[in-house]
Write an enzyme that holds these catalytic residues in place. Structure first.
Site, PDB file in Angstrom:
ATOM      1  CG  HIS A 230      29.765 -18.207 -11.223  1.00  0.00           C
ATOM      2  ND1 HIS A 230      28.517 -18.222 -11.572  1.00  0.00           N
ATOM      3  CD2 HIS A 230      30.244 -18.871 -10.663  1.00  0.00           C
ATOM      4  CE1 HIS A 230      27.991 -19.538 -10.441  1.00  0.00           C
ATOM      5  NE2 HIS A 230      29.251 -19.194 -10.085  1.00  0.00           N
ATOM      6  CG  ASP A 232      32.124 -21.742  -7.902  1.00  0.00           C
ATOM      7  OD1 ASP A 232      31.333 -20.817  -8.316  1.00  0.00           O
ATOM      8  OD2 ASP A 232      31.604 -23.253  -7.296  1.00  0.00           O
ATOM      9  CG  HIS A 287      28.772 -23.425 -11.684  1.00  0.00           C
ATOM     10  ND1 HIS A 287      30.246 -23.421 -12.212  1.00  0.00           N
ATOM     11  CD2 HIS A 287      27.882 -22.969 -10.658  1.00  0.00           C
ATOM     12  CE1 HIS A 287      30.359 -23.205 -10.225  1.00  0.00           C
ATOM     13  NE2 HIS A 287      29.353 -22.264  -9.889  1.00  0.00           N
ATOM     14  NE  ARG A 297      17.842 -25.363  -6.714  1.00  0.00           N
ATOM     15  CZ  ARG A 297      19.701 -24.356  -7.326  1.00  0.00           C
ATOM     16  NH1 ARG A 297      19.940 -23.086  -7.356  1.00  0.00           N
ATOM     17  NH2 ARG A 297      20.659 -25.476  -7.821  1.00  0.00           N
TER      18      ARG A 297
HETATM   19  C1  LIG Z   1      35.421 -16.373  -1.503  1.00  0.00           C
HETATM   20  C2  LIG Z   1      34.510 -15.939  -2.683  1.00  0.00           C
HETATM   21  C3  LIG Z   1      33.937 -16.620  -3.688  1.00  0.00           C
HETATM   22  C4  LIG Z   1      33.035 -15.741  -4.526  1.00  0.00           C
HETATM   23  C5  LIG Z   1      33.532 -14.344  -3.876  1.00  0.00           C
HETATM   24  C6  LIG Z   1      33.619 -14.860  -2.588  1.00  0.00           C
HETATM   25  O1  LIG Z   1      34.617 -13.482  -2.344  1.00  0.00           O
HETATM   26  C7  LIG Z   1      32.609 -15.036  -1.813  1.00  0.00           C
HETATM   27  C8  LIG Z   1      31.444 -15.515  -2.336  1.00  0.00           C
HETATM   28  C9  LIG Z   1      31.404 -16.239  -3.755  1.00  0.00           C
HETATM   29  C10 LIG Z   1      30.776 -16.429  -4.891  1.00  0.00           C
HETATM   30  C11 LIG Z   1      29.388 -17.431  -4.864  1.00  0.00           C
HETATM   31  C12 LIG Z   1      28.244 -16.675  -6.157  1.00  0.00           C
HETATM   32  C13 LIG Z   1      29.158 -16.727  -7.624  1.00  0.00           C
HETATM   33  C14 LIG Z   1      30.547 -15.676  -7.259  1.00  0.00           C
HETATM   34  C15 LIG Z   1      31.427 -15.979  -8.562  1.00  0.00           C
HETATM   35  C16 LIG Z   1      30.417 -14.657  -6.850  1.00  0.00           C
HETATM   36  O2  LIG Z   1      30.433 -13.721  -7.208  1.00  0.00           O
HETATM   37  O3  LIG Z   1      30.193 -14.945  -5.092  1.00  0.00           O
HETATM   38  C17 LIG Z   1      31.824 -16.317  -6.318  1.00  0.00           C
HETATM   39  C18 LIG Z   1      32.379 -15.894  -5.941  1.00  0.00           C
HETATM   40  C19 LIG Z   1      33.753 -16.668  -6.611  1.00  0.00           C
HETATM   41  O4  LIG Z   1      33.926 -17.729  -6.471  1.00  0.00           O
HETATM   42  O5  LIG Z   1      34.723 -15.894  -7.476  1.00  0.00           O
HETATM   43  O1  AKG Z   2      22.310 -22.290  -6.564  1.00  0.00           O
HETATM   44  C1  AKG Z   2      23.079 -23.175  -7.177  1.00  0.00           C
HETATM   45  O2  AKG Z   2      23.309 -24.425  -7.179  1.00  0.00           O
HETATM   46  C2  AKG Z   2      24.173 -22.606  -7.608  1.00  0.00           C
HETATM   47  C3  AKG Z   2      25.118 -22.189  -6.748  1.00  0.00           C
HETATM   48  C4  AKG Z   2      26.473 -21.233  -7.123  1.00  0.00           C
HETATM   49  O3  AKG Z   2      26.927 -21.720  -8.389  1.00  0.00           O
HETATM   50  C5  AKG Z   2      27.729 -20.090  -6.258  1.00  0.00           C
HETATM   51  O4  AKG Z   2      27.309 -20.118  -4.801  1.00  0.00           O
HETATM   52  O5  AKG Z   2      28.732 -20.085  -7.167  1.00  0.00           O
HETATM   53 FE   FE2 Z   3      29.013 -21.375  -8.633  1.00  0.00          FE
END
Ligand SMILES: C=C1C[C@]23C[C@@]1(O)CC[C@H]2[C@@]12CCC[C@@](C)(C(=O)O1)[C@H]2[C@@H]3C(=O)O
Ligand code: AKG
Ligand code: FE2
Length: 371
Positions: A230, A232, A287, A297
């Site tokens: 994905h 961010d 990533h 981890r």
């Molecule tokens: C602000 C945000 C970005 C995120 C969705 C969220 O509401 C909080 C969690 C974030 C995260 C972390 C893991 C990967 C990700 C794709 C997910 O599912 O939750 C990201 C979201 C994002 O960056 O789109």
């Molecule tokens: O665990 C990791 O190294 C990646 C985590 C991540 O990509 C995320 O929280 O958006």
């Molecule tokens: Fe991420």
């Protein structure tokens, strides 16, 4: 009334968190967790073993830091930083807080479950809803005060954990501001160009979420996926991955490259909103996290973004007759909703004009060319 970030998912709830089970009780990989290349949107077999192409490491006290940051953002979308000023004690404290959280009994963790349309709480990563298979991980998202959830998790000493989070967020916010100026400065952007940065350039109204990710040791790591590929939905993300490897980034022409853990270093990802702000000059990086057989981890991501309802669009200094704006204005709030709906097509759904040669456009993750 301005939309709040916590309302971003109201129109796209996900209902996954209740299926949660205890990873430690699984000694074989259940079929529901076994990924094949068909289950992933990006090819898994493109793992790079060559050491010649490695993620840049930038010493923030280096006089060349601005230039190095610009180069890293343009060519990688990710870099590690050292001499960042975050005390090691704080990194150790947040790591042990995370470990303490994820080692609670499942029933206890579920008391702080994220609601289907909410941001904060315990559960699978939000993007899980786009995949048939489950990811070998659990997450806890903090947005705003964690006190209500933490009281559920640790009725006796929630206060101690709240203080660690508060301190961590305070330090991360300052570092995110410094990194923003390095990234913007390397594009020739100054404080006057970013109104919302405030008079001291401190990005006072910025919003951020904190994501704790836990990847238990896995009986069949080669068939499992920790966190699927994905980008961010942020301006930038600051990731602490402690000392266990697992983070990989997709590199054009090379494949999946591991970001090696370095003691005390932090990983910085360019997010989709910076991609938009820079009019595609600094592409957000794809990533993922892979898992391993023996070690648990933990990673901690600080997801930094603008004020929730502020419109983000390509900076006017970066657009002109020969550089038309590539993206329409969008707020973080709306972008999260778009991501919840379109996932990996979110960025291209905001794109205004098609790339000149859509087959080789490095800034469009739907046409990324690897191998
Ligand atoms: C602000 C945000 C970005 C995120 C969705 C969220 O509401 C909080 C969690 C974030 C995260 C972390 C893991 C990967 C990700 C794709 C997910 O599912 O939750 C990201 C979201 C994002 O960056 O789109
Ligand atoms: O665990 C990791 O190294 C990646 C985590 C991540 O990509 C995320 O929280 O958006
Ligand atoms: Fe991420």
């Amino acid at each position: 009334m301005h939309a709040r970030l916590s309302d971003a998912f109201k129109s796209h709830p996900v209902n996954l968190q209740l299926k949660h089970q205890d990873f430690n009780s699984l000694h074989e990989l259940p079929d529901s967790y076994a990924w094949t290349n068909n289950d992933d949107l990006y090819p898994s077999f493109l793992t790079s073993f060559g050491a010649d192409d490695s993620v840049p490491v930038i010493d923030l006290s280096d006089t060349n830091a601005l230039k190095l940051t610009g180069h890293a953002c343009k060519t990688w979308g990710v870099f590690q930083v050292t001499n960042h000023g975050i005390p090691q004690k704080l990194l150790d404290d947040i790591e042990s807080a995370g470990k303490s959280l994820f080692s609670l009994p499942v029933q206890q963790k579920l008391k702080a479950a994220r609601s289907p349309d909410g941001i904060s709480g315990y559960g699978f990563a939000r993007i899980s809803s786009f995949f048939k298979k489950l990811m070998w991980s659990e997450g806890f998202t903090i947005f705003g005060s964690p006190v209500d959830h933490f009281r559920q998790l640790w009725p006796q000493d929630y206060d101690k954990f709240c203080n660690i989070i508060e301190e961590y967020e305070k330090e991360m916010k300052m570092l995110a501001g410094r990194l923003m100026w390095l990234m913007l400065g390397s594009l020739g952007i100054s404080m006057e160009d970013i109104k919302w940065a405030g008079s001291k350039g401190e990005f006072k109204g910025a919003s951020a979420a904190l994501q704790l990710n836990s990847y238990p040791a896995c009986p069949e790591p080669d068939r499992a996926m920790g966190l699927a590929a994905h980008t961010d939905s942020t301006l930038l993300t600051i990731l602490y991955q402690s000392n266990t490897s697992g983070l990989q980034v997709l590199r054009e022409g090379t494949g999946w490259v591991t970001v090696p853990p370095m003691p005390g270093a932090l990983v910085i990802n360019v997010g989709d909103l910076f991609h938009i702000l820079s009019n595609g000059l600094y592409p957000s990086v794809l990533h993922r996290a892979v898992v391993n057989r023996t070690q648990h981890r933990l990673s901690i991501a600080y997801l930094f973004g603008p004020p929730a309802s502020l419109q983000i669009s390509p900076l006017s200094k970066l657009v002109g007759p020969s550089h038309p704006p590539l993206y329409r204005p969008i707020s973080w709030n709306e972008y999260l909703g778009t991501k919840a709906k379109h996932f990996n097509k979110a960025l291209s759904s905001v794109r205004l004009c098609a790339p000149l040669n859509s087959l080789v456009d490095v800034n469009d993750h739907n046409s990324v060319k690897v191998g």
